[in-house]
Design an enzyme around this catalytic site. Structure first.
Site, PDB file in Angstrom:
ATOM      1  N   PRO A  12      38.517  37.333  39.435  1.00 30.32           N
ATOM      2  CA  PRO A  12      39.540  37.120  40.467  1.00 30.32           C
ATOM      3  C   PRO A  12      40.942  37.124  39.844  1.00 30.32           C
ATOM      4  O   PRO A  12      41.168  36.482  38.826  1.00 30.32           O
ATOM      5  CB  PRO A  12      39.201  35.736  41.027  1.00 30.32           C
ATOM      6  CG  PRO A  12      37.792  35.474  40.601  1.00 30.32           C
ATOM      7  CD  PRO A  12      37.602  36.208  39.313  1.00 30.32           C
ATOM      8  N   GLU A  13      41.840  37.875  40.457  1.00 27.19           N
ATOM      9  CA  GLU A  13      43.203  37.949  39.950  1.00 27.19           C
ATOM     10  C   GLU A  13      44.113  37.053  40.793  1.00 27.19           C
ATOM     11  O   GLU A  13      43.654  36.390  41.736  1.00 27.19           O
ATOM     12  CB  GLU A  13      43.670  39.414  39.951  1.00 27.19           C
ATOM     13  CG  GLU A  13      42.709  40.289  39.141  1.00 27.19           C
ATOM     14  CD  GLU A  13      43.200  41.713  38.904  1.00 27.19           C
ATOM     15  OE1 GLU A  13      44.401  41.974  39.054  1.00 27.19           O
ATOM     16  OE2 GLU A  13      42.357  42.549  38.536  1.00 27.19           O
ATOM     17  N   LYS A  51      46.298  32.635  37.968  1.00 22.89           N
ATOM     18  CA  LYS A  51      44.890  32.571  38.360  1.00 22.89           C
ATOM     19  C   LYS A  51      44.403  31.126  38.518  1.00 22.89           C
ATOM     20  O   LYS A  51      43.200  30.888  38.624  1.00 22.89           O
ATOM     21  CB  LYS A  51      44.031  33.304  37.322  1.00 22.89           C
ATOM     22  CG  LYS A  51      44.405  34.785  37.170  1.00 22.89           C
ATOM     23  CD  LYS A  51      43.580  35.439  36.089  1.00 22.89           C
ATOM     24  CE  LYS A  51      44.019  36.882  35.869  1.00 22.89           C
ATOM     25  NZ  LYS A  51      43.269  37.511  34.750  1.00 22.89           N
ATOM     26  N   ASN A  65      42.657  42.985  35.576  1.00 25.73           N
ATOM     27  CA  ASN A  65      42.343  44.368  35.216  1.00 25.73           C
ATOM     28  C   ASN A  65      42.672  45.381  36.313  1.00 25.73           C
ATOM     29  O   ASN A  65      43.095  46.491  36.023  1.00 25.73           O
ATOM     30  CB  ASN A  65      40.862  44.454  34.849  1.00 25.73           C
ATOM     31  CG  ASN A  65      40.635  45.391  33.707  1.00 25.73           C
ATOM     32  OD1 ASN A  65      41.518  45.583  32.868  1.00 25.73           O
ATOM     33  ND2 ASN A  65      39.472  46.012  33.679  1.00 25.73           N
ATOM     34  N   ARG A  78      38.495  45.221  27.797  1.00 22.78           N
ATOM     35  CA  ARG A  78      38.474  45.394  29.253  1.00 22.78           C
ATOM     36  C   ARG A  78      38.739  46.862  29.565  1.00 22.78           C
ATOM     37  O   ARG A  78      39.635  47.478  28.988  1.00 22.78           O
ATOM     38  CB  ARG A  78      39.558  44.526  29.914  1.00 22.78           C
ATOM     39  CG  ARG A  78      39.462  43.037  29.598  1.00 22.78           C
ATOM     40  CD  ARG A  78      38.240  42.364  30.187  1.00 22.78           C
ATOM     41  NE  ARG A  78      38.123  42.545  31.644  1.00 22.78           N
ATOM     42  CZ  ARG A  78      38.835  41.873  32.537  1.00 22.78           C
ATOM     43  NH1 ARG A  78      39.716  40.973  32.162  1.00 22.78           N
ATOM     44  NH2 ARG A  78      38.666  42.088  33.829  1.00 22.78           N
TER      45      ARG A  78
END
Ligand SMILES: [Zn+2]
Length: 264
Positions: free
Chosen positions: A2-3, A55, A171, A254
Site C-alpha cells: 500500500p502506498e 504510508k 513502486n 523492487r
C-alpha cells in the site's frame, strides 16, 4: 505494498466514523497484542483525529495516546457497516474499533503500536521521514533538499522509494511519475535536474490524490489513476509505442517499469 494514496484514502474513510467519538469497543484479536491491554487503556477515550503521513496512519486519542500503524506489504484497513461480512478472515484482524454502526478493521498489520503523542514526535523512524507528498502543504524544496543530501549515484527510481526523501511514494507511483516526467528511473540522481525531480513528484501527486478520493482540482487529467507502464512490461508505451521494460532495482530489487523510447 500500500502506498501513500491507499493510506490517505483509508484515513479519509475512517475519519468520519471515529473522529470526535468515543468508540463503543476496541479489540486486538492478535494474540501478540493481548498482554498490551489496549482496550482497557483506551476505554472511554475520544478519538481526537485520524491522520496519515506517507504510508503511516495514526489514530489519536485524548489523553496523549496514539495508535500508529504501517501496513508493510500485505496489510489493509477496512471500514464495514456493523455485521457486514469482512473481506478477509477475522483471524487476520489485528485491530477492530467499533463506533456507531461501523467497524474499522486493520488486517495483517505488522506494525501496530500504542505510543504517547510525544513519542510519535521523537520516534526516530517517524522523524526521519521526508515530506509527505500528499500533505496540503507539501514543499517540493524540502524534497529536493533531502534528495540532494542522499547518495547521488543511486538511480532516481530507487531514491524515490526511500521514504527519507519523500514519504508516500511506492513502486507504482514511482514508475508512473518517472514516465509522466519522461525521466528514466535508472538515471543517477546526480544526472537528474531539480526541475526533472520536481516534475516526477508533481506528476505523481495529483494522481495519488485522485486515487485517494480527494476531489480533483480544475484541469486535472481525465484518467488520473490510469497506469501507463506499471505492470505493463512487453506492452507498447501509450505515448511512443516502444516496448515497456521491467527490471529489479535497488537494494530491495523492487521491479521498475519504464519505456526506453521516451524516458531519458
Ligand atoms: Zn514511450
Amino acid at each position: 505494498m500500500p502506498e501513500g494514496d491507499t493510506i490517505l484514502r483509508a484515513a479519509r474513510r475512517i475519519r468520519p466514523v471515529l473522529e470526535g467519538t468515543v468508540p463503543d469497543e476496541i479489540r486486538t484479536p492478535q494474540p501478540r497484542h493481548g498482554p498490551d491491554r489496549w482496550p482497557q487503556r483506551l476505554a472511554g477515550r475520544r478519538v481526537t483525529s485520524v491522520d496519515s503521513y506517507g504510508k503511516h496512519l495514526f489514530l489519536r486519542f485524548e489523553g496523549d495516546l496514539t495508535l500508529h500503524s504501517h501496513l508493510r506489504m500485505h496489510g489493509a484497513w477496512a471500514v464495514y457497516p456493523r455485521g457486514a461480512r469482512w473481506r478477509r478472515s477475522p483471524r487476520r484482524a489485528w485491530l477492530v474499533v467499533r463506533a456507531g454502526g461501523a467497524e474499522v478493521v486493520e488486517f495483517d498489520g505488522p506494525v501496530l503500536e500504542l505510543m504517547t503523542e510525544s513519542r510519535t514526535r521523537f520516534d526516530q523512524r517517524l522523524r526521519a521521514l521526508g515530506p509527505d507528498l500528499l500533505a496540503d502543504d507539501f514543499d517540493p524544496d524540502a524534497f529536493l533538499a533531502r534528495l540532494r543530501a542522499d547518495d547521488q549515484t543511486r538511480g532516481i527510481g530507487d531514491a524515490l522509494l526511500d521514504q527519507r526523501n519523500v514519504a508516500g511514494i511506492g513502486n507504482i507511483w514511482k514508475a508512473e511519475g518517472c514516465w509522466g516526467a519522461r525521466v528514466d528511473p535508472w538515471r543517477r540522481v546526480a544526472d537528474v535536474s531539480d526541475a526533472e525531480a520536481v516534475a516526477i513528484v508533481a506528476d505523481a501527486r495529483p494522481r495519488m490524490l485522485a486515487a485517494a478520493g480527494v476531489p480533483a482540482e480544475e484541469g486535472a487529467a481525465a484518467e488520473p489513476t490510469a497506469r501507463h507502464v506499471y505492470k505493463r512490461a512487453g506492452m507498447p508505451c501509450p505515448r511512443c509505442g516502444a516496448t515497456i521494460r521491467a527490471r529489479g532495482q535497488g537494494e530491495d530489487n523492487r521491479t521498475t517499469y519504464w519505456c526506453p523510447g521516451c524516458q531519458r
